[in-house]
Write an enzyme that holds these catalytic residues in place. Structure first.
Site, PDB file in Angstrom:
ATOM      1  N   SER A   1      -7.063   3.520   4.852  1.00  0.00           N
ATOM      2  CA  SER A   1      -7.696   2.387   4.322  1.00  0.00           C
ATOM      3  C   SER A   1      -6.552   1.394   4.377  1.00  0.00           C
ATOM      4  O   SER A   1      -6.982   0.317   3.820  1.00  0.00           O
ATOM      5  CB  SER A   1      -7.670   3.265   2.793  1.00  0.00           C
ATOM      6  OG  SER A   1      -8.358   3.751   3.450  1.00  0.00           O
TER       7      SER A   1
ATOM      8  N   THR B   1       2.946   5.661   1.074  1.00  0.00           N
ATOM      9  CA  THR B   1       3.500   4.105   2.396  1.00  0.00           C
ATOM     10  C   THR B   1       3.428   2.942   1.935  1.00  0.00           C
ATOM     11  O   THR B   1       4.099   2.932   0.234  1.00  0.00           O
ATOM     12  CB  THR B   1       1.277   3.449   2.246  1.00  0.00           C
ATOM     13  OG1 THR B   1       0.917   4.610   2.981  1.00  0.00           O
ATOM     14  CG2 THR B   1       1.246   2.593   3.369  1.00  0.00           C
TER      15      THR B   1
ATOM     16  N   GLU C   1       1.937   8.653   5.521  1.00  0.00           N
ATOM     17  CA  GLU C   1       0.799   8.988   4.523  1.00  0.00           C
ATOM     18  C   GLU C   1       1.447   9.746   3.582  1.00  0.00           C
ATOM     19  O   GLU C   1       1.703   8.498   2.343  1.00  0.00           O
ATOM     20  CB  GLU C   1       0.038  10.164   4.897  1.00  0.00           C
ATOM     21  CG  GLU C   1      -1.355  10.640   4.796  1.00  0.00           C
ATOM     22  CD  GLU C   1      -1.536  10.707   3.579  1.00  0.00           C
ATOM     23  OE1 GLU C   1      -2.213   9.999   3.225  1.00  0.00           O
ATOM     24  OE2 GLU C   1      -1.392  12.035   2.663  1.00  0.00           O
TER      25      GLU C   1
ATOM     26  N   THR D   1       3.273   3.667   7.118  1.00  0.00           N
ATOM     27  CA  THR D   1       2.898   5.421   6.204  1.00  0.00           C
ATOM     28  C   THR D   1       3.678   6.045   7.203  1.00  0.00           C
ATOM     29  O   THR D   1       3.709   6.083   8.333  1.00  0.00           O
ATOM     30  CB  THR D   1       1.557   5.064   5.722  1.00  0.00           C
ATOM     31  OG1 THR D   1       1.465   5.751   5.259  1.00  0.00           O
ATOM     32  CG2 THR D   1       0.804   5.046   7.028  1.00  0.00           C
TER      33      THR D   1
END
Ligand code: GLU
Length: 618
Positions: free
Chosen positions: A490, A425, A445, A443
């Protein structure tokens, strides 16, 4: 906006001039000039940017200098990061864009998260033979982990809502960097080496990122003409050229039949590597149906500051916000540093327990966002912090249906939450002279995403769907796989206001440590008396409701002995795909009342970031 477009074209021409000056195409920033211009702190006026990368920050600053606003500059920087940080972000991925609008005084957000394809079955990650989930190492490098990308739609939406540039103009600096190249640094080479085994399994990936069978050498020029052509196509035809037509067909075909080299065998250095390259479910209908979401931010008050974050589908806003509410009753500034850090670690364990129980895509799950960010709920959760002793982890989630701020009977321990988010990210902070601010985390991931480059198109596809819970048979799990759903994130792009004006904007990569990094940086700045640059540079630790606390070596040596008496077990950070024991790579800008901005980037992590201002302070 013809005037501004001309101005940006001029910017591009300036960049292009320096790029093509050398006979073999010298990049915009080379050699000593590159080092000299890369600084992690910049203070001044008229606009500022902080990213992990010199070329991306330069793209943003040139847009700002020529009259573009923060949204324009952020899109230009994001597109450039897609070139220079291709393993962390790009049009094959997604993200969350947070905007402070100086005119209205409001913070608003765009959810550009990837979605699960409509035909993805709930048991897509389950091995039928064993009835257990496949290992992450197999799922990550596969079509089954690829979600419908959202970044390009985010850029288009951000420009439409807040920007002044056309998408094609905002892409131009990135087109130049892709075409003419950038200088390979240690981080790029190391990230390539970390991914060498799985990149070598996919033909288009190895031919792009492992030319001659090796990672590009430090100091060499890396060009990506395929990505330049893809960006040019989008610049000319708009996002429809991505979400429909030949490119969409190629993406769907690539996911459904990953281009694995039939001759690939695991190298002698990693003989046990298994890359089944499972086919995925992405279709052209999924791409055509993709939409970003305009969303209100989360909001909590913390010590007189208004903290705005990203609402679900990200867990960033609720979890950072809840942890701040948990910490509000404690005077961290008056405590010893180990005591303050003990409270920080305990607060995040509690907030992560609630994130695990309650947060998923709100289009599918009833997420109690208001309760999770309610100061009364946080106050009640703070009763679980023993000032002298760390609780046994994992701690149990709270009950959002009945809370009144009064301490309940001690709860039982909950099940362990497996953390499958990873540490790739990228993140940026941008501000303009009108006072608008962007905090944007994007991102693909995992570092290197799915490991699958779309043949001839120059970009990697994400593996964002591994952010779902793997065992999706539990109907209580808000993050179970469901077709069309966004996996829980997140990412925590955060904008903090003081007296209704920007005070601090910040964010970071780092999977679920994004949450702890953003929180720890806020505490460092607000409670522990650090400057914003010190707050970013300080060593980090992350307690995500697990038995051990993940920590950087610098944190362990500085605070390990102080925290051990509380019962915290510190273990070094790092994962199988990364050789760095680092947590996060934050960026931030702090604002004073007189238009002065302090842009801060990492001094060392990921090779150091790049902070710039339009007009440096004398
Ligand atoms: N996929 C993660 C998330 O959405 C981010 C990955 C990372 O930062 O490395 O939260």
């Amino acid at each position: 906006m013809p005037t501004l477009r001309r101005q940006v074209a001029a910017v591009t021409a300036v960049l292009a001039l320096s790029v093509t000056a050398g006979a073999v195409g010298t990049p915009a920033f080379a050699g000593d000039d590159r080092q000299a211009r890369k600084t992690s702190i910049a203070t001044g006026y008229g606009g500022a940017v902080s990213t992990v990368d010199l070329d991306a920050s330069a793209a943003a600053i040139e847009v700002l200098r020529h009259g573009g606003n923060a949204a324009d500059a952020a899109v230009a920087a994001a597109a450039t990061l897609g070139v220079t940080e291709p393993y962390s972000a790009g049009i094959g991925g997604g993200g969350y864009f947070v905007f402070y609008d100086a005119q209205s005084g409001e913070v608003q957000t765009i959810d550009g998260r990837e979605t699960a394809p409509e035909t993805m079955p709930a048991d897509a990650f389950i091995n039928a033979a064993t009835q257990k989930p496949y290992p992450f190492a197999e799922l990550v490098s596969s079509g089954v982990s690829v979600g419908v990308p959202g970044s390009l739609a985010t850029w288009e939406r951000a420009l439409k809502r807040w920007g002044t540039l056309r998408l094609g103009d905002a892409l131009q600096p990135a087109i130049d960097v892709a075409q003419d190249g950038f200088v390979v640094d240690d981080t790029f080479r190391q990230q390539t080496l970390d991914n060498k085994v799985r990149f070598s399994a996919f033909t288009p990936t190895s031919s792009l990122f492992l030319p001659g069978g090796d990672a590009p050498a430090v100091g060499s020029i890396f060009r990506n003409p395929d990505l330049a052509a893809t960006y040019r196509l989008i610049a000319k035809k708009g996002t429809d050229a991505f979400y429909a037509g030949p490119l969409a067909e190629e993406m769907a075909a690539t996911v459904q039949a990953p281009p694995k080299d039939p001759a690939w065998v695991p190298p002698a250095s990693a003989p046990a590597t298994s890359i089944p390259a499972f086919p995925g479910y992405l279709t052209t209908a999924d791409l055509a149906a993709y939409t970003t979401l305009d969303q209100d931010p989360t909001h909590v008050e913390y010590r007189g500051y208004d903290v705005y974050g990203m609402a679900p589908s990200s867990s960033g806003g609720t979890t950072v916000g809840e942890a701040l509410n948990i910490l509000e009753p404690f005077n961290l500034g008056e405590m010893s540093t180990p005591a303050a850090l003990h409270h920080y670690l305990e607060a995040t364990a509690l907030a992560f327990a609630d994130r695990g129980k309650y947060v998923g895509d709100p289009a599918f799950v009833d997420v109690p966002t208001d309760a999770l960010t309610d100061s009364l709920f946080g106050k009640e959760r703070s009763c679980n912090i023993n000032p002298a002793t760390a609780a046994t982890k994992p701690v149990a989630a709270g009950d959002v249906s009945t809370y009144d701020g009064v301490c309940p009977v001690a709860p039982a321990a909950a099940a362990h939450e497996t953390d499958t988010e990873n540490v790739s990210t990228t993140n940026m902070t941008v501000a303009d002279k009108w006072g608008n601010v962007v905090e944007y985390t994007l991102t693909i991931e995992q570092t290197g995403g799915s490991g699958i480059v779309v043949p001839g198109r120059g970009f990697l596809l994400n593996n964002e769907l591994t952010d779902f819970s793997y065992d999706s048979t539990n109907p209580e799990d808000p993050n179970r796989v469901e077709p069309g759903k966004r996996p829980r994130s997140s990412m925590s792009p955060t904008i903090i206001l003081k007296d209704e004006k920007p005070f601090l904007a910040l964010g970071s990569p780092g999977g679920s440590t994004i949450i702890t990094t953003v929180l720890q940086t806020i505490l460092n700045r607000v409670d522990l008396g650090m400057t914003v640059s010190e707050a970013i540079a300080a060593p980090r630790a992350a307690q995500r409701n697990t038995v051990n606390v993940t920590a950087e070596p610098g944190f362990i040596s500085a605070y390990g002995s102080g925290l051990t008496p509380y019962g915290h077990k510190l273990v070094p950070a790092g994962d199988a795909f990364s050789s760095a024991a680092e947590i996060g790579a934050a960026t931030a800008i702090e604002f004073d009342r007189h238009g002065r901005m302090e842009a801060a980037a990492e001094p060392a992590r990921r090779g150091g970031g790049s902070a710039m201002v339009v007009t440096p302070a004398p």
